[in-house]
Design a protein around this motif. Sequence first.
Motif, PDB file in Angstrom:
ATOM      1  N   SER A  79      28.947  13.977  29.410  1.00 58.27           N
ATOM      2  CA  SER A  79      29.141  12.634  29.565  1.00 58.27           C
ATOM      3  C   SER A  79      30.383  13.023  28.141  1.00 58.27           C
ATOM      4  CB  SER A  79      28.116  12.217  28.840  1.00 58.27           C
ATOM      5  OG  SER A  79      29.032  10.366  28.594  1.00 58.27           O
ATOM      6  N   SER A 108      35.266   5.065  35.239  1.00 58.06           N
ATOM      7  CA  SER A 108      35.165   3.517  36.321  1.00 58.06           C
ATOM      8  C   SER A 108      36.312   2.455  36.068  1.00 58.06           C
ATOM      9  CB  SER A 108      34.263   2.803  36.363  1.00 58.06           C
ATOM     10  OG  SER A 108      32.679   3.099  36.288  1.00 58.06           O
ATOM     11  N   SER A 122      23.232   7.855  36.340  1.00 56.13           N
ATOM     12  CA  SER A 122      24.213   7.637  37.118  1.00 56.13           C
ATOM     13  C   SER A 122      24.804   9.849  37.190  1.00 56.13           C
ATOM     14  CB  SER A 122      25.609   6.868  37.125  1.00 56.13           C
ATOM     15  OG  SER A 122      26.364   7.682  36.078  1.00 56.13           O
ATOM     16  N   ALA A 138      32.691   7.961  31.672  1.00 57.72           N
ATOM     17  CA  ALA A 138      33.267   6.482  32.097  1.00 57.72           C
ATOM     18  C   ALA A 138      33.353   5.620  30.411  1.00 57.72           C
ATOM     19  CB  ALA A 138      31.729   5.722  32.139  1.00 57.72           C
ATOM     20  N   GLN A 139      32.737   6.396  29.836  1.00 55.56           N
ATOM     21  CA  GLN A 139      33.296   6.409  28.187  1.00 55.56           C
ATOM     22  C   GLN A 139      34.081   6.145  27.346  1.00 55.56           C
ATOM     23  OE1 GLN A 139      31.792   3.136  27.673  1.00 55.56           O
ATOM     24  NE2 GLN A 139      30.040   3.073  28.881  1.00 55.56           N
ATOM     25  N   THR A 154      29.664   6.447  39.308  1.00 51.30           N
ATOM     26  CA  THR A 154      28.756   6.806  39.943  1.00 51.30           C
ATOM     27  C   THR A 154      28.583   7.334  40.989  1.00 51.30           C
ATOM     28  OG1 THR A 154      27.092   4.560  38.586  1.00 51.30           O
ATOM     29  CG2 THR A 154      26.698   5.573  40.852  1.00 51.30           C
ATOM     30  N   HIS A 171      23.596   9.348  30.841  1.00 50.91           N
ATOM     31  CA  HIS A 171      23.735   7.762  31.730  1.00 50.91           C
ATOM     32  C   HIS A 171      22.969   8.513  33.431  1.00 50.91           C
ATOM     33  CE1 HIS A 171      24.667   4.693  33.893  1.00 50.91           C
ATOM     34  NE2 HIS A 171      24.728   4.266  33.199  1.00 50.91           N
TER      35      HIS A 171
HETATM   36  C1  LIG Z   1      28.056   6.999  30.088  1.00 52.50           C
HETATM   37  C2  LIG Z   1      28.731   6.386  31.524  1.00 52.50           C
HETATM   38  N1  LIG Z   1      28.268   7.202  32.915  1.00 52.50           N
HETATM   39  C3  LIG Z   1      28.214   6.219  33.891  1.00 52.50           C
HETATM   40  C4  LIG Z   1      28.373   4.819  34.047  1.00 52.50           C
HETATM   41  C5  LIG Z   1      28.553   4.177  35.559  1.00 52.50           C
HETATM   42  O1  LIG Z   1      29.570   3.360  35.746  1.00 52.50           O
HETATM   43  P1  LIG Z   1      29.902   2.547  36.498  1.00 52.50           P
HETATM   44  O2  LIG Z   1      28.156   1.621  36.735  1.00 52.50           O
HETATM   45  O3  LIG Z   1      30.835   1.963  36.759  1.00 52.50           O
HETATM   46  O4  LIG Z   1      29.451   3.958  38.157  1.00 52.50           O
HETATM   47  C6  LIG Z   1      27.795   4.216  32.974  1.00 52.50           C
HETATM   48  C7  LIG Z   1      27.776   3.068  32.805  1.00 52.50           C
HETATM   49  O5  LIG Z   1      27.352   2.068  31.742  1.00 52.50           O
HETATM   50  C8  LIG Z   1      28.007   4.982  31.528  1.00 52.50           C
HETATM   51  O6  LIG Z   1      28.101   4.693  30.614  1.00 52.50           O
END
Ligand SMILES: Cc1ncc(COP(=O)(O)O)c(C=O)c1O
Length: 411
Positions: free
Chosen positions: A175, A227, A129, A206-207, A99, A127
């Motif tokens: 993503s 992350s 974020s 992230a995934q 994020t 997501h």
């Molecule tokens: C595809 C995706 N993007 C972003 C995030 C955000 O990750 P974080 O909460 O570690 O910043 C997540 C968390 O679930 C995610 O699955």
Amino acid sequence: MMSQTLNVDQIRKDFPILSRRLHGNKALVYLDSTATAQKPVTVIRAMEDYYNQTNANIHRGVHTLAEEATAAYEGARERIAKFIGARHAREVIFTRNTTESINLVAYSWARKNLVSGDVVILTEMEHHSNLVPWQILADERGIRLEFIPVTEEGELDLLTYQNLLELRPKLVAFSQMSNVLGTINPAREIIEMAHRAGAVTLIDGAQSVPHLPVDVQQLGADFLAFSAHKMCGPTGIGVLYGRRDLLEAMPPFLGGGDMIKRVTLRSFSPNELPHKFEAGTPAIAEVIGFGAAVDYLIQMGMNNIAAHEHAITRYALDRLSEISGLKLIGPSAEKKGGVCAFTMEGIHPHDIAQLLDREGIAVRAGHHCAMPLHQRYGLPATTRASFYLYNTFDEVDLLAEALERAKELFG
Ligand SMILES: Cc1ncc(COP(=O)(O)O)c(C=O)c1O
């Protein structure tokens, strides 16, 4: 059924939490790694050792502990850079999480480079974020947001994307793997198309980074966010990878100690990469834990991890689709990672998650921070089971059997 690629029984011994028992001695079945992954003992120990033996602030000190702490911190950066195929360790900026990495791009790169009317392309499967930072920017700067649609099968509609590129977007942010559908998007193709249209690209990894081999040079990535906590590392630490020339040209994000070369009462000159973007004392122990997590994943082999998850997902999709009234969303097993989101006729996703919890099975229910994607499918919520290197085929059976019992209970 045995995994063909990983010794999962051995791997499970590396994760102390997996031997926990819940609710009257039921074995923990942890199927929520998409939210956060469990941590192997090597990661826990690396952080503990750091606090027991080394703890000191980095970069500024000349005493032994400070030098050791700096070497451990920078050593982790180098291993993480290598893990994602970066050309230079200085292209790896430590942030708090995915994020914050995306927000760094939105605040620093985008506010310098985008003006009113400029187009940013996102997708319908993002997501929050990778949505909200751009919505904030759109409100503030009059940026126009466009979205690559998601097909009924849970894939990106690349024909529409091709047409959207005629708008000459400045940025395409997407993503690489959906946290709900599990879809693995064709990142390289999306980036090549974006580059041909003159756009910069940002991958939300992230995934993908925890579950697939990801190489930024091979992908041609400009920015990649991920992350640690989703890849066996600690919470509170993440990475923004950025191409060096892009990062060099960006203004700092946060101001303070460490990110400067020289300060007067009225001005400052920014430090070199990566320090320009790491203001203040960083999460030193967490970076060291992150380095240990990457070492662990390398030792297991990212190709092996991906193959194991692929096999378990195929098995889970088969088992779950035998349950009448259960509806899965997302593409077929070949096109996705270890994420199965579903609904069950007549039972609310939260009730399913609660019933499973009583049996020791941890899954997640809700919109999984992807409300627009759920709106796309006309669903307020889903239940999501997700897999990682430590999950077994037996655990999939336990899930399927518990879901059958839930169905009977709700009649
Ligand atoms: C595809 C995706 N993007 C972003 C995030 C955000 O990750 P974080 O909460 O570690 O910043 C997540 C968390 O679930 C995610 O699955």
